[in-house]
Design a protein around this motif. Structure first.
Motif, PDB file in Angstrom:
ATOM      1  N   GLU A  77       2.892  25.826 -30.677  1.00 22.27           N
ATOM      2  CA  GLU A  77       3.000  24.533 -31.340  1.00 22.27           C
ATOM      3  C   GLU A  77       4.348  24.299 -31.998  1.00 22.27           C
ATOM      4  N   ARG A  78       5.110  25.362 -32.277  1.00 28.12           N
ATOM      5  CA  ARG A  78       6.372  25.241 -32.995  1.00 28.12           C
ATOM      6  C   ARG A  78       7.504  25.853 -32.182  1.00 28.12           C
ATOM      7  N   ALA A  79       8.677  25.247 -32.333  1.00 27.34           N
ATOM      8  CA  ALA A  79       9.876  25.788 -31.690  1.00 27.34           C
ATOM      9  C   ALA A  79      11.076  25.449 -32.568  1.00 27.34           C
ATOM     10  N   THR A  80      12.165  26.169 -32.360  1.00 26.33           N
ATOM     11  CA  THR A  80      13.405  25.860 -33.057  1.00 26.33           C
ATOM     12  C   THR A  80      14.406  25.316 -32.049  1.00 26.33           C
ATOM     13  N   LEU A  81      15.064  24.235 -32.431  1.00 29.39           N
ATOM     14  CA  LEU A  81      16.096  23.629 -31.597  1.00 29.39           C
ATOM     15  C   LEU A  81      17.408  23.629 -32.361  1.00 29.39           C
ATOM     16  N   ILE A  82      18.501  23.772 -31.641  1.00 29.59           N
ATOM     17  CA  ILE A  82      19.824  23.728 -32.252  1.00 29.59           C
ATOM     18  C   ILE A  82      20.286  22.274 -32.286  1.00 29.59           C
ATOM     19  N   ALA A  83      20.630  21.794 -33.478  1.00 33.62           N
ATOM     20  CA  ALA A  83      21.133  20.432 -33.635  1.00 33.62           C
ATOM     21  C   ALA A  83      22.664  20.407 -33.666  1.00 33.62           C
ATOM     22  N   GLY A 110      16.402  22.576 -45.498  1.00 37.23           N
ATOM     23  CA  GLY A 110      15.807  21.274 -45.754  1.00 37.23           C
ATOM     24  C   GLY A 110      14.328  21.298 -45.431  1.00 37.23           C
ATOM     25  N   GLY A 111      13.755  20.117 -45.259  1.00 43.05           N
ATOM     26  CA  GLY A 111      12.332  20.022 -44.942  1.00 43.05           C
ATOM     27  C   GLY A 111      12.002  20.626 -43.597  1.00 43.05           C
ATOM     28  N   SER A 112      12.794  20.282 -42.568  1.00 42.03           N
ATOM     29  CA  SER A 112      12.535  20.789 -41.222  1.00 42.03           C
ATOM     30  C   SER A 112      13.751  21.471 -40.604  1.00 42.03           C
ATOM     31  N   VAL A 130      36.256  44.493 -39.766  1.00 44.28           N
ATOM     32  CA  VAL A 130      37.152  43.340 -39.706  1.00 44.28           C
ATOM     33  C   VAL A 130      36.297  42.095 -39.469  1.00 44.28           C
ATOM     34  N   LEU A 131      36.516  41.052 -40.282  1.00 45.96           N
ATOM     35  CA  LEU A 131      35.825  39.785 -40.088  1.00 45.96           C
ATOM     36  C   LEU A 131      36.561  39.001 -39.008  1.00 45.96           C
ATOM     37  N   TYR A 132      35.892  38.763 -37.896  1.00 44.45           N
ATOM     38  CA  TYR A 132      36.502  38.078 -36.764  1.00 44.45           C
ATOM     39  C   TYR A 132      36.143  36.598 -36.697  1.00 44.45           C
ATOM     40  N   ALA A 133      34.916  36.253 -37.077  1.00 41.94           N
ATOM     41  CA  ALA A 133      34.487  34.864 -36.935  1.00 41.94           C
ATOM     42  C   ALA A 133      33.396  34.540 -37.950  1.00 41.94           C
ATOM     43  N   ARG A 134      33.306  33.256 -38.256  1.00 42.99           N
ATOM     44  CA  ARG A 134      32.242  32.731 -39.102  1.00 42.99           C
ATOM     45  C   ARG A 134      31.629  31.571 -38.335  1.00 42.99           C
ATOM     46  N   ALA A 135      30.331  31.374 -38.484  1.00 42.65           N
ATOM     47  CA  ALA A 135      29.669  30.321 -37.719  1.00 42.65           C
ATOM     48  C   ALA A 135      28.477  29.772 -38.477  1.00 42.65           C
ATOM     49  N   THR A 136      28.107  28.559 -38.113  1.00 44.05           N
ATOM     50  CA  THR A 136      26.905  27.927 -38.641  1.00 44.05           C
ATOM     51  C   THR A 136      26.172  27.273 -37.479  1.00 44.05           C
ATOM     52  N   ALA A 137      24.868  27.451 -37.447  1.00 44.19           N
ATOM     53  CA  ALA A 137      24.013  26.757 -36.487  1.00 44.19           C
ATOM     54  C   ALA A 137      22.956  26.010 -37.285  1.00 44.19           C
ATOM     55  N   VAL A 138      22.856  24.710 -37.065  1.00 43.69           N
ATOM     56  CA  VAL A 138      21.810  23.921 -37.706  1.00 43.69           C
ATOM     57  C   VAL A 138      20.595  23.979 -36.790  1.00 43.69           C
ATOM     58  N   VAL A 139      19.512  24.557 -37.316  1.00 42.33           N
ATOM     59  CA  VAL A 139      18.278  24.731 -36.568  1.00 42.33           C
ATOM     60  C   VAL A 139      17.247  23.744 -37.094  1.00 42.33           C
ATOM     61  N   THR A 144       6.179  21.238 -30.537  1.00 39.65           N
ATOM     62  CA  THR A 144       6.493  21.277 -29.106  1.00 39.65           C
ATOM     63  C   THR A 144       5.809  20.158 -28.323  1.00 39.65           C
ATOM     64  N   ALA A 145       4.667  19.671 -28.789  1.00 40.61           N
ATOM     65  CA  ALA A 145       3.975  18.605 -28.065  1.00 40.61           C
ATOM     66  C   ALA A 145       4.695  17.265 -28.214  1.00 40.61           C
ATOM     67  N   SER A 146       5.106  16.941 -29.422  1.00 45.52           N
ATOM     68  CA  SER A 146       5.723  15.638 -29.676  1.00 45.52           C
ATOM     69  C   SER A 146       7.250  15.676 -29.667  1.00 45.52           C
ATOM     70  N   GLY A 147       7.839  16.868 -29.894  1.00 53.04           N
ATOM     71  CA  GLY A 147       9.284  16.985 -30.014  1.00 53.04           C
ATOM     72  C   GLY A 147       9.803  16.503 -31.356  1.00 53.04           C
ATOM     73  N   ARG A 148       8.915  16.179 -32.277  1.00 46.27           N
ATOM     74  CA  ARG A 148       9.305  15.662 -33.585  1.00 46.27           C
ATOM     75  C   ARG A 148       9.478  16.811 -34.584  1.00 46.27           C
ATOM     76  N   PRO A 149      10.398  16.639 -35.536  1.00 37.61           N
ATOM     77  CA  PRO A 149      10.587  17.670 -36.568  1.00 37.61           C
ATOM     78  C   PRO A 149       9.321  17.882 -37.398  1.00 37.61           C
ATOM     79  N   ILE A 150       9.102  19.132 -37.778  1.00 37.55           N
ATOM     80  CA  ILE A 150       7.996  19.473 -38.681  1.00 37.55           C
ATOM     81  C   ILE A 150       8.545  20.326 -39.815  1.00 37.55           C
ATOM     82  N   ARG A 151       7.821  20.377 -40.904  1.00 38.03           N
ATOM     83  CA  ARG A 151       8.291  21.070 -42.105  1.00 38.03           C
ATOM     84  C   ARG A 151       8.106  22.580 -41.995  1.00 38.03           C
ATOM     85  N   TRP A 152       9.035  23.314 -42.637  1.00 35.33           N
ATOM     86  CA  TRP A 152       8.891  24.762 -42.775  1.00 35.33           C
ATOM     87  C   TRP A 152       7.664  25.014 -43.654  1.00 35.33           C
TER      88      TRP A 152
END
Length: 177
Positions: A77-83, A110-112, A130-139, A144-152
């Motif tokens: 029912e739940r999945a994580t997507l990269i925004a 945030g909420g979702s 040695v620090l080579y890189a820094r990154a951020t991914a917004v998840v 999964t049925a509707s594709g709509r965001p849901i709350r943590w």
């Protein structure tokens, strides 16, 4: 047993960091002999999946592995997507037979959605890296049925609470430089 560990952030303060060793492959290199930028996204994905998803061997899962991979594989029912994703390279990442030391935390929740932050180190000695890189991914957590965001859920937030801290502040170039 998982090869990931937790550690406190820098001595000055900060949240705990998940430390996840990620092994480089020869195919991660480009013609210049350093880790290709698209390979870096795959390496960060591997760290993120280990941090959030648990597989068949739940005893090996990190305390932050709040999602069950077997449920996802059976149409869960739940999945994580990269925004959104951003990487700042501080220097080229060379090939090494020693795994990268990916340190992961949540910069904002945030909420979702959540900003997953990464510091990518390459060990050069027993006590030196040695620090080579820094990154951020917004998840974004979605149904999964509707594709709509849901709350943590409260359980998911509780598992990640020790790893919530300041987001990465990236260097920015100004126009004309």
């Amino acid at each position: 047993m998982t090869d990931a560990a937790t550690s406190a952030g820098p001595a000055s303060a900060g949240p705990a960091r998940l430390r996840i060793p990620i092994q480089l492959r020869w195919g991660d290199l480009d013609a210049l002999g350093h880790v290709n930028n698209t390979s870096m996204l795959k390496l960060l994905e591997e760290a993120r999946l280990r941090a959030f998803w648990r597989g068949d061997e739940a005893g090996d899962a990190l305390p932050t592995a709040v999602f069950d991979m077997s449920v996802l594989e059976s149409g869960g029912e739940r999945a994580t997507l990269i925004a959104r994703q951003e990487i700042e390279y501080l220097q080229p990442v060379p090939y090494s037979q020693r795994p990268l030391d990916v340190r992961l935390w949540i910069g904002a929740m945030g909420g979702s959605s959540a900003d997953i932050c990464f510091d990518v180190y390459s060990p050069v000695g027993d006590d030196e890296a040695v620090l080579y890189a820094r990154a951020t991914a917004v998840v974004v957590l979605v149904d999964t049925a509707s594709g709509r965001p849901i709350r943590w859920s409260a359980t998911e937030r509780e598992a990640w609470a020790p790893y919530v801290g300041q987001p990465i502040e990236y260097r920015r170039r100004t126009a004309g430089r």
